[in-house]
Write an enzyme that holds these catalytic residues in place. Structure first.
Site, PDB file in Angstrom:
ATOM      1  N   ASP A  53     -30.080 -28.566  -3.035  1.00  0.00           N
ATOM      2  CA  ASP A  53     -30.491 -30.127  -2.533  1.00  0.00           C
ATOM      3  C   ASP A  53     -29.885 -30.984  -3.605  1.00  0.00           C
ATOM      4  O   ASP A  53     -30.076 -31.035  -4.925  1.00  0.00           O
ATOM      5  CB  ASP A  53     -31.962 -30.340  -2.448  1.00  0.00           C
ATOM      6  CG  ASP A  53     -32.373 -31.760  -1.847  1.00  0.00           C
ATOM      7  OD1 ASP A  53     -31.379 -32.416  -1.400  1.00  0.00           O
ATOM      8  OD2 ASP A  53     -33.572 -31.891  -2.012  1.00  0.00           O
ATOM      9  N   ASP A 149     -27.767 -33.067   2.838  1.00  0.00           N
ATOM     10  CA  ASP A 149     -27.443 -32.708   1.697  1.00  0.00           C
ATOM     11  C   ASP A 149     -28.399 -31.373   1.166  1.00  0.00           C
ATOM     12  O   ASP A 149     -28.523 -31.288  -0.064  1.00  0.00           O
ATOM     13  CB  ASP A 149     -27.867 -33.804   0.820  1.00  0.00           C
ATOM     14  CG  ASP A 149     -29.436 -34.215   0.445  1.00  0.00           C
ATOM     15  OD1 ASP A 149     -30.136 -33.762   1.591  1.00  0.00           O
ATOM     16  OD2 ASP A 149     -29.628 -34.508  -0.371  1.00  0.00           O
ATOM     17  N   GLU A 150     -28.649 -30.573   2.002  1.00  0.00           N
ATOM     18  CA  GLU A 150     -29.528 -29.310   1.701  1.00  0.00           C
ATOM     19  C   GLU A 150     -29.175 -28.352   2.387  1.00  0.00           C
ATOM     20  O   GLU A 150     -28.952 -28.454   3.634  1.00  0.00           O
ATOM     21  CB  GLU A 150     -31.101 -29.821   2.142  1.00  0.00           C
ATOM     22  CG  GLU A 150     -32.145 -29.244   1.458  1.00  0.00           C
ATOM     23  CD  GLU A 150     -33.605 -30.028   2.076  1.00  0.00           C
ATOM     24  OE1 GLU A 150     -34.505 -29.261   1.530  1.00  0.00           O
ATOM     25  OE2 GLU A 150     -33.616 -30.582   2.749  1.00  0.00           O
TER      26      GLU A 150
HETATM   27  N1  DCP Z   1     -31.620 -40.589   3.793  1.00  0.00           N
HETATM   28  C1  DCP Z   1     -31.908 -41.693   4.600  1.00  0.00           C
HETATM   29  N2  DCP Z   1     -32.895 -42.338   4.992  1.00  0.00           N
HETATM   30  C2  DCP Z   1     -33.952 -41.806   4.430  1.00  0.00           C
HETATM   31  C3  DCP Z   1     -33.901 -40.703   3.429  1.00  0.00           C
HETATM   32  C4  DCP Z   1     -32.859 -40.153   3.163  1.00  0.00           C
HETATM   33  O1  DCP Z   1     -30.535 -42.224   5.036  1.00  0.00           O
HETATM   34  N3  DCP Z   1     -35.456 -42.331   4.826  1.00  0.00           N
HETATM   35  C5  DCP Z   1     -30.273 -40.189   3.258  1.00  0.00           C
HETATM   36  C6  DCP Z   1     -30.025 -40.775   2.173  1.00  0.00           C
HETATM   37  C7  DCP Z   1     -30.227 -39.585   1.086  1.00  0.00           C
HETATM   38  C8  DCP Z   1     -29.988 -38.415   1.782  1.00  0.00           C
HETATM   39  O2  DCP Z   1     -30.346 -38.736   3.079  1.00  0.00           O
HETATM   40  O3  DCP Z   1     -29.472 -39.596   0.068  1.00  0.00           O
HETATM   41  C9  DCP Z   1     -30.687 -37.195   1.373  1.00  0.00           C
HETATM   42  O4  DCP Z   1     -32.075 -37.491   1.535  1.00  0.00           O
HETATM   43  P1  DCP Z   1     -33.332 -36.836   0.398  1.00  0.00           P
HETATM   44  O5  DCP Z   1     -34.518 -37.081   1.090  1.00  0.00           O
HETATM   45  O6  DCP Z   1     -32.620 -35.459  -0.128  1.00  0.00           O
HETATM   46  O7  DCP Z   1     -33.164 -37.975  -0.732  1.00  0.00           O
HETATM   47  P2  DCP Z   1     -31.969 -37.810  -2.052  1.00  0.00           P
HETATM   48  O8  DCP Z   1     -30.953 -36.899  -1.809  1.00  0.00           O
HETATM   49  O9  DCP Z   1     -31.420 -39.438  -1.735  1.00  0.00           O
HETATM   50  O10 DCP Z   1     -32.890 -37.675  -3.131  1.00  0.00           O
HETATM   51  P3  DCP Z   1     -33.534 -36.377  -3.940  1.00  0.00           P
HETATM   52  O11 DCP Z   1     -32.690 -36.537  -5.319  1.00  0.00           O
HETATM   53  O12 DCP Z   1     -34.933 -36.847  -4.218  1.00  0.00           O
HETATM   54  O13 DCP Z   1     -33.182 -35.532  -3.098  1.00  0.00           O
HETATM   55 CA    CA Z   2     -31.600 -34.657  -1.848  1.00  0.00          CA
END
Ligand code: DCP
Ligand code: CA
Length: 440
Positions: A53, A149-150
């Site tokens: 992730d 992203d996962e």
């Molecule tokens: N995303 C979005 N709206 C949201 C949540 C996420 O558009 N409410 C998008 C932006 C994030 C991506 O999806 O970068 C991946 O979501 P994640 O939940 O995996 O969060 P992040 O990668 O940003 O952070 P983490 O390091 O906690 O995985």
């Molecule tokens: Ca993420």
């Protein structure tokens, strides 16, 4: 918020929880992650699943695109930085100020006035996602692109080639960092549920193993809303009956949960015990995949148009093959060209009828390349994807011209695909690729 569909394909929740039936053992004292991982490998019937992730994905991609200039700064990616919008991704520096995904932009500006706010660029994130999955496939062919992203990798049969599960996780993280410049966290477990939870526990930039033996000590103490599939409403309902941790839920009676949550009740109970038998769904098995793509970083940056076209043919051939294998055809072809200065250009074209033949994808990609081609610059990477997919079974309009020839090509490729199924992907390749083996 960008309103981006984080989960490309099946609703992740039901997919992850579905199929959870059998009870598996737990209870031995915890051992080191490496020892756990090698034990995971030593039981042939037990799966080894790796979940990778990206950390603060959109923000990390933006940081990578502005090398050095955003280091150490709070970075927030939003749908629109001017109008009313919310933060889609906050990097870990911004999180120290209390900003999270979903925080309204006005609140984020108040919490972190000196933060850097960037308007999101979905094309860039989709492209990076395609690339991440290409890298994952270097470690095993069984890869599921679970969200933007996962990804899940079944490394049961391949981990030994890379020094075991933990070393596979380390190498994968290093490849992603080296190739794309972004940090990620790897979680390893005997199923998708525990691997995913492990990836959350390892954040940021970590590597965490969660085996069945860890369930009582590392999984059960977690708050109930950390159990995948449990949303705000269910958390509230469970709080009403005194359930606040995953361990509490694990001790509940199956019948009571069935009465409260219907068919989901027993699934919640199995999940709370770390049980999950859901399979890894590769591209070809995704019933509703949204796109099929491949990308390739050239061994040497080049402005040799012949070489670029050969690599492009190789990519289109791979995409076509995967589409036909998954029973897909699609109308939108997207081309990504990254130049040596890391500038990344993306162009898409939608054709009249769905296509799945290498030559049709290649012809459209060539038109797009013509628009993006800059003969003064060196090409570093090429990517091709086809989206706007229909399934083979769905009715399709036939092209007006060249139908007979196209049918012959389709029959020819069906035979080639059958050969590849039997003898491997390289048994038959397009002639120009023979002189450029790296494009195959
Ligand atoms: N995303 C979005 N709206 C949201 C949540 C996420 O558009 N409410 C998008 C932006 C994030 C991506 O999806 O970068 C991946 O979501 P994640 O939940 O995996 O969060 P992040 O990668 O940003 O952070 P983490 O390091 O906690 O995985
Ligand atoms: Ca993420």
């Amino acid at each position: 918020m960008l309103g981006f569909d984080k989960h490309f394909s099946l609703a992740g929740k039901s997919r992850l929880l579905a199929g959870a039936v059998l009870c598996e053992g737990a209870g031995t004292p915890p051992v080191s992650p490496v020892a756990q991982a090698s034990r995971l490998c030593s039981t042939p019937l037990q799966r080894v699943i790796l979940c990778v992730d990206m950390d603060a994905f959109f923000a990390s991609v933006e940081q990578q695109c502005a090398p050095g200039s955003l280091d150490g700064k709070p970075v927030m990616v939003c749908g629109n930085t001017e109008r009313r919008s919310a933060v889609a991704a906050a990097n870990y520096v911004a999180r120290e100020y209390g900003v999270r995904a979903g925080t309204p932009i006005t609140t984020a500006r108040r919490l972190c006035p000196h933060g850097v706010f960037i308007e999101g660029d979905p094309e860039k994130y989709i492209f990076t996602c395609i690339r991440i999955n290409d890298i994952c496939r270097e470690f095993t062919p069984i890869v599921e692109c679970f969200s933007i992203d996962e990804s899940f990798l079944d490394i049961s049969g391949s981990a030994h080639l890379f020094g075991g599960p933990v070393e596979t996780g380390r190498r994968l993280k290093a490849r992603i960092r080296q190739e794309l410049g972004i940090p990620s966290t790897a979680g390893i477990g005997p199923n998708k549920l525990l691997a995913k939870t492990a990836s959350k526990l390892g954040k940021p930039d970590g590597l965490f193993v969660l085996n069945h033996n860890d369930v009582p000590t590392k999984f059960h103490p977690l708050p109930i809303d950390k159990l995948y599939g449990i949303g705000a409403q269910t958390t509230k309902k469970l709080a009403n009956i005194g359930v606040t941790t995953i361990g509490h839920l694990a001790r509940f009676s199956r019948d009571t949960l069935k009465k409260m949550f219907g068919i989901l009740g027993p699934m919640f109970l199995d999940a709370a015990n770390g049980i999950d038998h859901s399979p890894i769904l590769t591209d070809a098995e995704q019933p509703d995949a949204k796109s099929v793509g491949n990308s390739y970083t050239l061994s040497d940056d080049t402005r040799d148009v012949r070489k670029v076209l050969t690599v492009l043919l190789g990519l289109c051939s791979k995409v076509g093959r995967r589409m036909r294998k998954g029973g897909h055809a699609g109308r939108t072809v997207t081309l990504v060209v990254r130049y040596d200065n890391f500038q990344t250009l993306v162009r898409a074209r939608t054709v009249a009828v769905p296509i799945d033949l290498d030559r049709d994808i290649f012809a459209t990609a060539c038109e797009l390349l013509d628009e993006l081609w800059d003969r003064n610059r060196l090409v570093r990477l090429l990517g091709v994807s086809v989206s706007n997919l229909v399934h083979r079974g769905e009715p399709r309009q036939l092209p007006l011209f060249g139908h007979g020839r196209r049918r012959r090509t389709a029959q020819f490729l069906a035979s080639v695909d059958a050969l590849r199924d039997r003898y491997g992907e390289t048994v038959a390749v397009w002639a120009p690729l023979i002189r450029t083996p790296e494009a195959i």
